[in-house]
Design an enzyme around this catalytic site. Structure first.
Site, PDB file in Angstrom:
ATOM      1  N   SER A   1       0.786  -1.240   0.000  1.00  0.00           N
ATOM      2  CA  SER A   1       0.000   0.000   0.000  1.00  0.00           C
ATOM      3  C   SER A   1       0.818   1.291   0.000  1.00  0.00           C
ATOM      4  O   SER A   1       0.260   2.358  -0.298  1.00  0.00           O
ATOM      5  CB  SER A   1      -0.947  -0.002   1.199  1.00  0.00           C
ATOM      6  OG  SER A   1      -0.226  -0.222   2.384  1.00  0.00           O
ATOM      7  N   THR A   2       2.083   1.213   0.362  1.00  0.00           N
ATOM      8  CA  THR A   2       2.918   2.429   0.393  1.00  0.00           C
ATOM      9  C   THR A   2       4.344   2.059  -0.035  1.00  0.00           C
ATOM     10  O   THR A   2       4.675   0.886  -0.188  1.00  0.00           O
ATOM     11  CB  THR A   2       2.976   3.047   1.816  1.00  0.00           C
ATOM     12  OG1 THR A   2       3.409   2.047   2.736  1.00  0.00           O
ATOM     13  CG2 THR A   2       1.636   3.589   2.281  1.00  0.00           C
TER      14      THR A   2
ATOM     15  N   PHE B   1       7.943   1.057  -1.276  1.00  0.00           N
ATOM     16  CA  PHE B   1       8.454   0.151  -2.314  1.00  0.00           C
ATOM     17  C   PHE B   1       7.426  -0.903  -2.733  1.00  0.00           C
ATOM     18  O   PHE B   1       7.420  -1.347  -3.877  1.00  0.00           O
ATOM     19  CB  PHE B   1       9.732  -0.543  -1.827  1.00  0.00           C
ATOM     20  CG  PHE B   1      10.933   0.349  -1.861  1.00  0.00           C
ATOM     21  CD1 PHE B   1      11.499   0.738  -3.068  1.00  0.00           C
ATOM     22  CD2 PHE B   1      11.517   0.816  -0.687  1.00  0.00           C
ATOM     23  CE1 PHE B   1      12.613   1.562  -3.118  1.00  0.00           C
ATOM     24  CE2 PHE B   1      12.627   1.655  -0.723  1.00  0.00           C
ATOM     25  CZ  PHE B   1      13.180   2.026  -1.938  1.00  0.00           C
TER      26      PHE B   1
ATOM     27  N   LEU C   1       7.187  -5.781   3.659  1.00  0.00           N
ATOM     28  CA  LEU C   1       6.626  -5.323   4.939  1.00  0.00           C
ATOM     29  C   LEU C   1       7.624  -4.455   5.685  1.00  0.00           C
ATOM     30  O   LEU C   1       8.819  -4.735   5.694  1.00  0.00           O
ATOM     31  CB  LEU C   1       6.304  -6.510   5.848  1.00  0.00           C
ATOM     32  CG  LEU C   1       5.131  -7.414   5.507  1.00  0.00           C
ATOM     33  CD1 LEU C   1       4.875  -8.379   6.659  1.00  0.00           C
ATOM     34  CD2 LEU C   1       3.884  -6.602   5.220  1.00  0.00           C
ATOM     35  N   ALA C   2       7.134  -3.411   6.320  1.00  0.00           N
ATOM     36  CA  ALA C   2       7.933  -2.653   7.288  1.00  0.00           C
ATOM     37  C   ALA C   2       7.008  -2.424   8.471  1.00  0.00           C
ATOM     38  O   ALA C   2       5.977  -1.760   8.334  1.00  0.00           O
ATOM     39  CB  ALA C   2       8.396  -1.332   6.697  1.00  0.00           C
TER      40      ALA C   2
ATOM     41  N   TYR D   1      18.422  -3.040   2.944  1.00  0.00           N
ATOM     42  CA  TYR D   1      19.162  -1.779   2.859  1.00  0.00           C
ATOM     43  C   TYR D   1      20.549  -1.980   3.461  1.00  0.00           C
ATOM     44  O   TYR D   1      20.718  -2.777   4.384  1.00  0.00           O
ATOM     45  CB  TYR D   1      18.405  -0.659   3.600  1.00  0.00           C
ATOM     46  CG  TYR D   1      19.089   0.682   3.464  1.00  0.00           C
ATOM     47  CD1 TYR D   1      19.225   1.275   2.205  1.00  0.00           C
ATOM     48  CD2 TYR D   1      19.640   1.330   4.564  1.00  0.00           C
ATOM     49  CE1 TYR D   1      19.889   2.477   2.056  1.00  0.00           C
ATOM     50  CE2 TYR D   1      20.297   2.537   4.421  1.00  0.00           C
ATOM     51  CZ  TYR D   1      20.426   3.114   3.162  1.00  0.00           C
ATOM     52  OH  TYR D   1      21.087   4.300   3.018  1.00  0.00           O
TER      53      TYR D   1
ATOM     54  N   TYR E   1      22.231   1.481  11.761  1.00  0.00           N
ATOM     55  CA  TYR E   1      21.439   0.711  10.795  1.00  0.00           C
ATOM     56  C   TYR E   1      22.053  -0.679  10.549  1.00  0.00           C
ATOM     57  O   TYR E   1      21.650  -1.646  11.164  1.00  0.00           O
ATOM     58  CB  TYR E   1      21.229   1.483   9.466  1.00  0.00           C
ATOM     59  CG  TYR E   1      20.112   0.814   8.685  1.00  0.00           C
ATOM     60  CD1 TYR E   1      18.796   1.262   8.785  1.00  0.00           C
ATOM     61  CD2 TYR E   1      20.349  -0.329   7.914  1.00  0.00           C
ATOM     62  CE1 TYR E   1      17.758   0.589   8.143  1.00  0.00           C
ATOM     63  CE2 TYR E   1      19.327  -1.010   7.273  1.00  0.00           C
ATOM     64  CZ  TYR E   1      18.039  -0.536   7.382  1.00  0.00           C
ATOM     65  OH  TYR E   1      17.015  -1.228   6.749  1.00  0.00           O
TER      66      TYR E   1
HETATM   67  N1  LIG Z   1      12.613   3.380   2.802  1.00  0.00           N
HETATM   68  C1  LIG Z   1      13.864   3.081   2.566  1.00  0.00           C
HETATM   69  O1  LIG Z   1      14.744   3.938   2.533  1.00  0.00           O
HETATM   70  C2  LIG Z   1      14.230   1.642   2.302  1.00  0.00           C
HETATM   71  C3  LIG Z   1      15.450   1.385   1.645  1.00  0.00           C
HETATM   72  C4  LIG Z   1      15.785   0.070   1.344  1.00  0.00           C
HETATM   73  C5  LIG Z   1      14.935  -0.960   1.730  1.00  0.00           C
HETATM   74  N2  LIG Z   1      13.759  -0.683   2.370  1.00  0.00           N
HETATM   75  C6  LIG Z   1      12.915  -1.844   2.765  1.00  0.00           C
HETATM   76  O2  LIG Z   1      11.748  -1.888   1.952  1.00  0.00           O
HETATM   77  C7  LIG Z   1      10.722  -2.578   2.660  1.00  0.00           C
HETATM   78  C8  LIG Z   1       9.457  -1.745   2.620  1.00  0.00           C
HETATM   79  O3  LIG Z   1       9.713  -0.519   3.294  1.00  0.00           O
HETATM   80  P1  LIG Z   1       9.047   0.878   2.904  1.00  0.00           P
HETATM   81  O4  LIG Z   1      10.061   1.892   3.247  1.00  0.00           O
HETATM   82  O5  LIG Z   1       8.494   0.796   1.537  1.00  0.00           O
HETATM   83  O6  LIG Z   1       7.904   0.926   4.027  1.00  0.00           O
HETATM   84  P2  LIG Z   1       6.445   1.500   4.101  1.00  0.00           P
HETATM   85  O7  LIG Z   1       6.234   1.877   5.526  1.00  0.00           O
HETATM   86  O8  LIG Z   1       6.190   2.524   3.056  1.00  0.00           O
HETATM   87  O9  LIG Z   1       5.518   0.225   3.715  1.00  0.00           O
HETATM   88  C9  LIG Z   1       5.246  -0.805   4.589  1.00  0.00           C
HETATM   89  C10 LIG Z   1       4.105  -1.675   4.055  1.00  0.00           C
HETATM   90  O10 LIG Z   1       3.924  -2.768   4.981  1.00  0.00           O
HETATM   91  C11 LIG Z   1       2.547  -2.861   5.310  1.00  0.00           C
HETATM   92  N3  LIG Z   1       2.439  -3.463   6.648  1.00  0.00           N
HETATM   93  C12 LIG Z   1       3.054  -3.085   7.799  1.00  0.00           C
HETATM   94  N4  LIG Z   1       2.731  -3.943   8.792  1.00  0.00           N
HETATM   95  C13 LIG Z   1       1.908  -4.888   8.251  1.00  0.00           C
HETATM   96  C14 LIG Z   1       1.259  -6.036   8.752  1.00  0.00           C
HETATM   97  N5  LIG Z   1       1.383  -6.438  10.022  1.00  0.00           N
HETATM   98  N6  LIG Z   1       0.463  -6.744   7.901  1.00  0.00           N
HETATM   99  C15 LIG Z   1       0.295  -6.368   6.605  1.00  0.00           C
HETATM  100  N7  LIG Z   1       0.932  -5.315   6.070  1.00  0.00           N
HETATM  101  C16 LIG Z   1       1.720  -4.571   6.880  1.00  0.00           C
HETATM  102  C17 LIG Z   1       2.019  -1.446   5.225  1.00  0.00           C
HETATM  103  O11 LIG Z   1       0.588  -1.451   5.147  1.00  0.00           O
HETATM  104  C18 LIG Z   1       2.740  -0.981   3.956  1.00  0.00           C
HETATM  105  O12 LIG Z   1       2.039  -1.462   2.822  1.00  0.00           O
HETATM  106  C19 LIG Z   1      11.262  -2.818   4.080  1.00  0.00           C
HETATM  107  O13 LIG Z   1      11.785  -4.112   4.167  1.00  0.00           O
HETATM  108  C20 LIG Z   1      12.385  -1.785   4.187  1.00  0.00           C
HETATM  109  O14 LIG Z   1      13.367  -2.146   5.121  1.00  0.00           O
HETATM  110  C21 LIG Z   1      13.377   0.594   2.638  1.00  0.00           C
END
Ligand SMILES: NC(=O)c1ccc[n+]([C@@H]2O[C@H](COP(=O)([O-])OP(=O)(O)OC[C@H]3O[C@@H](n4cnc5c(N)ncnc54)[C@H](O)[C@@H]3O)[C@@H](O)[C@H]2O)c1
Length: 400
Positions: free
Chosen positions: A49-50, A52, A138-139, A224, A234
């Site tokens: 939903s948000t 990546f 998931l995050a 990451y 981190y």
């Molecule tokens: N943001 C960054 O800079 C970055 C960089 C590299 C990797 N990542 C990784 O990418 C992945 C996604 O992170 P993001 O930054 O896009 O996060 P985000 O917060 O935008 O998205 C998290 C998603 O997980 C869902 N979610 C959370 N808890 C849940 C649950 N219990 N059940 C179902 N859905 C659930 C949310 O609804 C959302 O769709 C993570 O593993 C993060 O570590 C992020």
């Protein structure tokens, strides 16, 4: 109602549905203009939903023509109270997907639970038969373990010694020093429980046992690494241990999928402003300096550009999938370029409250942060009445 931002630290208490929809439309336009990819046709995105995950769903649907099922955990709207951003994003995505003749359904609930896994598998069986790509994005700060019932909470702490470095309050631009006490063993174990690979492995094992993974199926989860300045909190901190576990899980799952001729990968992505990353101390300061340098060099990407490139240049090319010496896909390659990192570390040493707006891209950081909640989007009239009671067209009823 008229919806204005109400920022509290690293969240906004309000979300703008029209702004979120515009953000989704912009991402759809980006991938359509970038061109079609000969990619997967049936895709499950866990965390859709948000950030990546949303970008993965958009790329699957609008660049690959895929049917998509999205799993996420969002709050629905109530009269006079807006939903969380992922709700409105998913509503906009599904409206656009269905208008384009693409299958799109969602499940809103706790992906860590057995009930949501079962519901998802049943939906796949009923509608799509099998899945070609499972994106695990998931995050979450918390996980209730489905087998033990124990609630695990993740932490963002260094390991071994106290970490002291600069950080910024991106609302005010105030650069200050932050000190974070080291984690105990329990913090490490809990963070691995929440953000490590166990849940991803459960999803893939259960899907395989149910026969819903297609021949040549791929699964990818996101990780990451980042620079030296954030390493202690981190990559060498509690969250880094969880990412080590996630990355090790990719190797396990690669074997699990071998008889289907499938593969499991971790993609290391670039640092970007999302709800997850804005909560991590030190990272917002790093990102505001990184944005400045990467924009100057013409290398800046958002989630959608990153994921489009992941699909087009790594996962779905005719070449063998390019990985590093630890088997990881590196779509953080431009962030980690030596010239980028050396420029960022020079700025890091200089950064103060007085000069950050000039030497860093604080404005870009803030804009991206507001955008997460549907604010500050071009083309949206924020003085107009907006309907907060938006429905997600393909949303499934919660499991009984
Ligand atoms: N943001 C960054 O800079 C970055 C960089 C590299 C990797 N990542 C990784 O990418 C992945 C996604 O992170 P993001 O930054 O896009 O996060 P985000 O917060 O935008 O998205 C998290 C998603 O997980 C869902 N979610 C959370 N808890 C849940 C649950 N219990 N059940 C179902 N859905 C659930 C949310 O609804 C959302 O769709 C993570 O593993 C993060 O570590 C992020």
């Amino acid at each position: 109602m008229i919806i204005e931002p109400r920022m509290r630290g690293f969240i906004s208490l309000t979300t703008h549905p029209v702004g979120c929809a515009q953000n989704v439309k912009n991402q759809i336009e980006y991938v359509k203009a970038a061109g079609q990819i000969n990619g997967p046709k049936r895709v499950l995105v866990i965390g859709a939903s948000t950030g990546f995950g949303l970008a993965s769903r958009i790329t699957s649907a609008f660049a690959c023509g895929a049917s998509t099922i999205g799993v996420f955990f969002e709050k629905e709207p109530k009269e006079g109270k807006t939903a969380t951003p992922g709700w409105y994003n998913s509503a906009a995505f599904e409206t656009e997907a269905q208008a384009a003749g693409l299958y799109a359904k969602s499940i809103n609930g706790d992906a860590f639970s057995d009930a949501i896994k079962t519901q998802t598998i049943d939906l796949i069986k009923a509608d799509l038969g099998q899945i070609d790509l499972v994106v695990y994005s998931l995050a979450s700060p918390v996980r209730v373990h489905p087998k033990t019932g124990v609630t695990h909470r993740s932490t963002l702490k260094p390991i071994g010694s106290t970490f002291t470095n600069k950080t910024v309050d991106f609302h005010t631009g105030l650069v200050s020093e932050v000190s974070i006490e080291p984690a105990g063993e329990e913090d490490i174990a809990n963070t691995v429980q929440v953000m490590g690979g166990e849940d991803w492995e459960m999803w893939i094992n259960e899907m395989k046992a149910a026969g819903v993974l297609a021949e040549n199926c791929i699964t990818v989860a996101y990780s990451y690494i980042g620079p030296a300045v954030t390493e202690a909190v981190y990559r060498r901190g509690t969250i880094g241990r969880a990412k080590d576990h996630l990355e090790a899980t990719a190797h396990v799952l690669d074997k699990t999928l071998s008889d289907l001729n499938g593969h499991a990968y971790v993609s290391v992505n670039k640092a970007l402003v999302t709800q997850a990353s804005s909560a991590i101390p030190v990272i917002p300061l790093y990102i505001s300096l990184l944005y400045k340098i990467m924009k100057e060099k013409g290398l800046h990407e958002g989630c959608i550009e990153q994921i489009y490139r992941l699909f087009q240049d790594r996962l779905y090319t005719s070449k063998e999938v390019e990985v590093d010496d630890k088997g990881r896909i590196r779509i953080d390659d431009w962030e980690m370029r030596e010239d980028v990192q050396s420029d960022v570390s020079k700025l890091w040493a200089e950064a103060t409250s007085e000069n950050l707006t000039e030497i860093g891209d604080l404005a870009g950081y803030r804009k991206d942060f507001f955008t997460l909640f549907g604010f500050d989007m071009e083309g949206v009239d924020y003085n107009a009445d907006a309907n907060e009671m938006v429905e997600i067209p393909g949303l499934q009823n919660p499991p009984a």
